[in-house]
Design an enzyme around this catalytic site. Sequence first.
Site, short mmCIF file in Angstrom:
data_model
loop_
_atom_site.label_atom_id
_atom_site.label_comp_id
_atom_site.label_asym_id
_atom_site.label_seq_id
_atom_site.Cartn_x
_atom_site.Cartn_y
_atom_site.Cartn_z
N CYS A 179 0.83 -1.20 0.00
CA CYS A 179 0.00 0.00 0.00
C CYS A 179 0.87 1.26 0.00
O CYS A 179 0.62 2.20 -0.75
CB CYS A 179 -0.92 -0.01 1.22
N CYS A 192 -3.77 -1.38 6.52
CA CYS A 192 -3.76 -0.19 5.66
C CYS A 192 -5.13 0.50 5.65
O CYS A 192 -5.61 0.94 6.68
CB CYS A 192 -3.32 -0.60 4.26
#
Length: 380
Positions: free
Chosen positions: A96, A191
């Site tokens: 991410c 994330c």
Amino acid sequence: MRIAVLISGGVDSAVVVHKLMSEGHELHLFYIRIGMDDGRGDCSAEEDIEMCTLIARRYNLPFRVVSLHEEYWDHVMSYALRTVKDGLTPHPDMMCNKMIKFGYFEQRWGKEFDKTATGHYASIREIDGRLFLATAADPVKDQTDFLAAISYAQLSHLMFPLGEMPKSEVRRIAAEASLPNASRRDSQGICFLGKIDYSDFLRRHLGEKPGPIVEIETGRKIGEHKGYWFHTIGQRKGLGLSGGPWYVVRKNVRDNVIYVSNGYNTKMQYGRILHLSEMHWISANPFECDTIIPGLTRPDNDSVRIAFKNRHSPEFTSATMIRKPDSEEYVIQSDSDVQGIAPGQYAVVYTPDHSLCLGSGMIIQPQGRRRHRKPLRENQ
């Protein structure tokens, strides 16, 4: 300096805004929005955006919500699903940061500013004119292992204003400044997944596939699981077994078998050799660079003394790293036993004094290793 600040609604990024404002910088705040995997909005994002809006109004700053929904699901979560389906352990937070926060965001918006700042607990050091990712002052909060896949170009455009501050200091500043999220709890989870349960996410996309849980030493079936993709090497909780602790020590993807071993000190959950591929060096390859990296020693041309992590933890492990001749594979020989070596996860490489994060490589199965094929015996 014109700075793009990625804010999340949490106290860390709010203190970043407060600190950079006090230093006289020109700030523009951004919130990266990711919806649910079915295209719906995420209710937790609405709460975050409301908090971000309060921070922007507090400092009279421009604030923009930008969407990277498709990019996130196409690159980060598709990678996670593909990895777990292959029986490996993904690291979506690392992907991410590389692909979304410092990839697509930088390409579309961040590049218009002198720097991009975030609330990550990490630092940046300059050595002989070259920048290096450095660990944070707070070893418990340090997040360099989540940043170990970024490129040198990405690092060069980043700022980590909290790198020299312990978490307690961040909370103190937030309270003294009366920030609206001063007492807000830290976010947990993967994330941008927010309140999405990771097991539910896997169940929606991969379904369930019941299979046996087998004691590796005896071949005795002692339980059932709902699919090998719900489990990772080193896992202890969530197995539903009595008489524990039980640890997942191996997976047979073809036959959908989870192998476990019993006891806190079972040798089956430990190892000392980690084989790595796709090795990524952020600023310099320690086997080749001319830059003098403090504390780094090379016993010979194909080995170097390092510290490393194979999971998010404040603890480092000392080791020797070896570059295999005529190969892109590296091997870490740990000085001590390592728990839960999981193929697909990443080993993050540091200098021996733990001060610099040099890069990361994906843990792989050593070539030629046979699968464990003990016969199954039903529990009597």
